[in-house]
Design a protein around this motif. Structure first.
Motif, PDB file in Angstrom:
ATOM      1  N   GLY A 304       6.007   2.916  12.420  1.00 24.91           N
ATOM      2  CA  GLY A 304       5.859   1.743  13.293  1.00 24.91           C
ATOM      3  C   GLY A 304       4.749   0.836  12.777  1.00 24.91           C
ATOM      4  N   THR A 305       3.726   1.450  12.198  1.00 26.86           N
ATOM      5  CA  THR A 305       2.577   0.694  11.682  1.00 26.86           C
ATOM      6  C   THR A 305       2.322   1.082  10.228  1.00 26.86           C
ATOM      7  OG1 THR A 305       1.525   0.521  13.851  1.00 26.86           O
ATOM      8  CG2 THR A 305       0.080   0.300  11.956  1.00 26.86           C
ATOM      9  N   VAL A 306       2.200   0.058   9.375  1.00 24.03           N
ATOM     10  CA  VAL A 306       1.778   0.271   7.988  1.00 24.03           C
ATOM     11  C   VAL A 306       0.420  -0.411   7.861  1.00 24.03           C
ATOM     12  CG1 VAL A 306       2.310  -0.133   5.549  1.00 24.03           C
ATOM     13  CG2 VAL A 306       4.176   0.119   7.210  1.00 24.03           C
ATOM     14  N   ILE A 307      -0.532   0.288   7.258  1.00 24.71           N
ATOM     15  CA  ILE A 307      -1.852  -0.342   7.043  1.00 24.71           C
ATOM     16  C   ILE A 307      -2.358   0.083   5.681  1.00 24.71           C
ATOM     17  CG2 ILE A 307      -3.078   1.498   8.333  1.00 24.71           C
ATOM     18  CD1 ILE A 307      -5.023  -0.842   9.242  1.00 24.71           C
ATOM     19  N   THR A 308      -2.818  -0.874   4.901  1.00 24.29           N
ATOM     20  CA  THR A 308      -3.252  -0.530   3.541  1.00 24.29           C
ATOM     21  C   THR A 308      -4.158  -1.601   2.965  1.00 24.29           C
ATOM     22  OG1 THR A 308      -2.407   0.389   1.464  1.00 24.29           O
ATOM     23  CG2 THR A 308      -1.335  -1.624   2.229  1.00 24.29           C
ATOM     24  N   ASN A 309      -4.923  -1.226   1.941  1.00 24.91           N
ATOM     25  CA  ASN A 309      -5.619  -2.260   1.166  1.00 24.91           C
ATOM     26  C   ASN A 309      -5.346  -2.047  -0.314  1.00 24.91           C
ATOM     27  OD1 ASN A 309      -7.823  -0.169   1.251  1.00 24.91           O
ATOM     28  ND2 ASN A 309      -8.952  -1.725   0.149  1.00 24.91           N
ATOM     29  N   PRO A 310      -4.458  -2.893  -0.849  1.00 20.60           N
ATOM     30  CA  PRO A 310      -4.101  -2.787  -2.258  1.00 20.60           C
ATOM     31  C   PRO A 310      -5.290  -3.173  -3.149  1.00 20.60           C
ATOM     32  CG  PRO A 310      -2.557  -4.179  -1.028  1.00 20.60           C
ATOM     33  CD  PRO A 310      -3.759  -3.976  -0.159  1.00 20.60           C
ATOM     34  N   PRO A 311      -5.257  -2.803  -4.443  1.00 26.89           N
ATOM     35  CA  PRO A 311      -6.411  -3.102  -5.300  1.00 26.89           C
ATOM     36  C   PRO A 311      -6.600  -4.601  -5.477  1.00 26.89           C
ATOM     37  CG  PRO A 311      -4.642  -1.973  -6.537  1.00 26.89           C
ATOM     38  CD  PRO A 311      -4.168  -2.124  -5.146  1.00 26.89           C
ATOM     39  N   TRP A 312      -7.874  -5.046  -5.323  1.00 25.71           N
ATOM     40  CA  TRP A 312      -8.117  -6.455  -5.625  1.00 25.71           C
ATOM     41  C   TRP A 312      -9.349  -6.661  -6.494  1.00 25.71           C
ATOM     42  CZ3 TRP A 312      -9.578  -5.267  -0.379  1.00 25.71           C
ATOM     43  CH2 TRP A 312     -10.931  -5.425  -0.104  1.00 25.71           C
ATOM     44  N   GLY A 313     -10.205  -5.643  -6.593  1.00 21.75           N
ATOM     45  CA  GLY A 313     -11.458  -5.848  -7.310  1.00 21.75           C
ATOM     46  C   GLY A 313     -11.379  -5.390  -8.750  1.00 21.75           C
ATOM     47  N   GLU A 314     -11.162  -4.083  -8.895  1.00 20.45           N
ATOM     48  CA  GLU A 314     -11.233  -3.492 -10.232  1.00 20.45           C
ATOM     49  C   GLU A 314      -9.960  -3.823 -11.021  1.00 20.45           C
ATOM     50  OE1 GLU A 314      -9.082  -0.328  -7.889  1.00 20.45           O
ATOM     51  OE2 GLU A 314     -10.352  -2.053  -7.519  1.00 20.45           O
ATOM     52  N   ARG A 315     -10.119  -4.502 -12.144  1.00 18.06           N
ATOM     53  CA  ARG A 315      -8.958  -4.896 -12.925  1.00 18.06           C
ATOM     54  C   ARG A 315      -8.847  -4.022 -14.159  1.00 18.06           C
ATOM     55  NH1 ARG A 315      -7.725 -11.119 -12.506  1.00 18.06           N
ATOM     56  NH2 ARG A 315      -8.050 -11.300 -10.290  1.00 18.06           N
ATOM     57  N   LEU A 316      -7.745  -3.289 -14.239  1.00 18.05           N
ATOM     58  CA  LEU A 316      -7.510  -2.526 -15.457  1.00 18.05           C
ATOM     59  C   LEU A 316      -6.930  -3.502 -16.473  1.00 18.05           C
ATOM     60  CD1 LEU A 316      -5.896   0.645 -13.856  1.00 18.05           C
ATOM     61  CD2 LEU A 316      -8.238   0.325 -14.630  1.00 18.05           C
ATOM     62  N   LYS A 317      -7.541  -3.491 -17.645  1.00 22.95           N
ATOM     63  CA  LYS A 317      -7.163  -4.521 -18.627  1.00 22.95           C
ATOM     64  C   LYS A 317      -5.670  -4.493 -18.944  1.00 22.95           C
ATOM     65  CE  LYS A 317     -11.567  -5.200 -20.950  1.00 22.95           C
ATOM     66  NZ  LYS A 317     -12.378  -4.035 -20.582  1.00 22.95           N
ATOM     67  N   SER A 318      -5.103  -3.278 -18.965  1.00 20.79           N
ATOM     68  CA  SER A 318      -3.714  -3.158 -19.386  1.00 20.79           C
ATOM     69  C   SER A 318      -2.728  -3.537 -18.270  1.00 20.79           C
ATOM     70  CB  SER A 318      -3.447  -1.725 -19.828  1.00 20.79           C
ATOM     71  OG  SER A 318      -3.807  -0.886 -18.761  1.00 20.79           O
ATOM     72  N   GLU A 319      -3.256  -3.721 -17.044  1.00 25.18           N
ATOM     73  CA  GLU A 319      -2.349  -3.927 -15.908  1.00 25.18           C
ATOM     74  C   GLU A 319      -2.350  -5.364 -15.423  1.00 25.18           C
ATOM     75  OE1 GLU A 319      -3.052  -1.590 -12.431  1.00 25.18           O
ATOM     76  OE2 GLU A 319      -2.330   0.219 -13.451  1.00 25.18           O
TER      77      GLU A 319
END
Ligand SMILES: C[S@@+](CC[C@H](N)C(=O)[O-])C[C@H]1O[C@@H](n2cnc3c(N)ncnc32)[C@H](O)[C@@H]1O
Length: 382
Positions: A304-319
């Motif tokens: 019923g509820t989805v809650i998340t925080n996707p990555p926004w700070g750490e940047r992997l160079k290959s991604e």
């Protein structure tokens, strides 16, 4: 004679004052005269109210109890005022103290200098009266002090919490991108979720949302797991009131959940950490863990509820940093109908890659990062 009310201030992340105020007004804490400030909330109550605030607050960071207040113009007035305070009634020479200060728009312009003047005043007052002085301990002081100086109005508080309340006692190693427990708990309370249906974090990292969700649904007081509170050593410590508050909190806890919590992450190490922290919090058995790319993940039931925080700070160079956001957007639209999704983001540019329009936005400051808790209604297919 009835105890005269104590004035308190609870600090919190900017944007979460309303959530903290609601927590304080709840009968589990029972605060009076609750008033939202900036990055904190004022209230009044007895010593017992302060104890219950420390035990029950999920979104507050520190509970500060007012000790003294005065108008002071400049460092010498600050010193003279602080030196005249009855310190030997609060502390013994063999105990320790610390001073933190925040200063704005005042004749004293530096927070560190203001803290130093309070420290000197306390030590000088002690030496005069007893010939000895307490030492400073910045980590585990018997008496942690907090000074706010705003427009020359000084308020000196005793910090009841000492170590900030987000340190619940279930996490020893900090996952570098872990969300702060107080912010996670506040976000969950904004969603209105309290255990009534399944909850999912598909990019759970160290599992903060899932663990805090379990603690909320079980009605467990987050402070119960802590071992040390500075106020237990203070001369006005009310051992009976503290024992009663803890006993009430123990009795209030539920034994089971009505609906499951699902946690998933693409990184095996993150899932391992989430499982370990959940075990330390005593909630592992209420959580179903999985280790899979969100692109391939099929939740055991539509949450019923989805809650998340996707990555926004750490940047992997290959991604490509937008990739997790695109995958999450597709996952929500393909496998979470109907549900309400709540995304915590500190990067508006990346958030666009979800490919969805938010129904509501709640601003929260995380340190210096301007974040948003975003609400998306994901409707059933017509
Ligand atoms: C900012 S962290 C989440 C932190 C978490 N809220 C906590 O408190 O620890 C983002 C997480 O997304 C996960 N992630 C990134 N891409 C993913 C994908 N494609 N599928 C599942 N998880 C992914 C990362 O492994 C990382 O643990």
């Amino acid at each position: 004679m009835p105890e005269s009310p104590i004035r308190y201030f609870v600090t919190c992340a900017r944007g979460l004052e309303g959530v903290v105020a609601t927590e304080l007004e709840d009968p589990r804490i029972g605060a009076a005269s609750v008033e939202e400030g900036s990055s904190g909330v004022y209230f009044t109550g007895t010593l017992a109210t302060g104890y219950r605030a420390n035990l029950w607050l999920r979104s507050g960071v520190r509970v500060l109890a007012e000790h003294a207040r005065a108008n002071v113009r400049g460092p010498e007035e600050l010193y003279a005022w602080a030196r005249a305070l009855p310190w030997t009634k609060l502390l013994r020479a063999e105990q320790t103290f610390s001073v933190e200060a925040r200063v704005w728009d005042s004749a004293v312009t530096h927070s560190k200098y203001a803290a130093l003047r309070i420290k000197d005043a306390l030590c000088d007052a002690f030496r005069d009266k007893t010939g000895a002085r307490p030492d400073v301990d910045v980590h585990r002081a018997d008496l942690p002090l907090f000074l706010y100086l705003f427009k020359d109005q000084a308020t000196l508080y005793r910090d009841m919490s000492g170590v900030t309340l987000h340190k619940r006692g279930y996490r020893d190693a900090l996952h570098k991108s872990s969300l702060n427990e107080c912010v996670a708990a506040a976000a969950l309370q904004i969603t209105g979720w309290h255990g009534q249906h399944a909850l999912l974090d598909p990019m759970c990292g160290s599992g903060t949302f899932g663990i805090e969700a379990a603690l909320i649904a079980l009605n467990r007081a987050p402070g119960l797991a802590r071992e040390r509170w500075p106020f237990e050593g203070w001369p006005d410590f009310d051992a009976n009131a503290w024992r009663e508050a803890k006993e009430e909190a123990r009795t209030a806890a539920r034994e089971s959940l009505d609906a499951p919590i699902f946690l998933n992450d693409v990184h095996r190490g993150a899932v391992g950490l989430a499982r370990k922290d959940a075990a330390a919090a005593g909630v592992e058995r209420f959580i179903e863990f999985s280790n899979c790319d969100v692109a391939d993940y099929v939740p055991p039931a539509v949450p019923g509820t989805v809650i998340t925080n996707p990555p926004w700070g750490e940047r992997l160079k290959s991604e490509d940093p937008s990739e997790p956001w695109r995958k999450l957007g597709r996952f929500l639209k393909d496998r979470c109908r109907p549900s309400t999704a709540w995304i915590f983001s500190g990067n508006a540019e990346l958030t666009r890659h979800l490919g969805m329009k938010a129904d509501r936005r709640y601003p929260v400051m995380l340190g210096k990062t301007d974040c948003r808790l975003l609400k998306y209604e994901i409707h059933a297919r017509a």
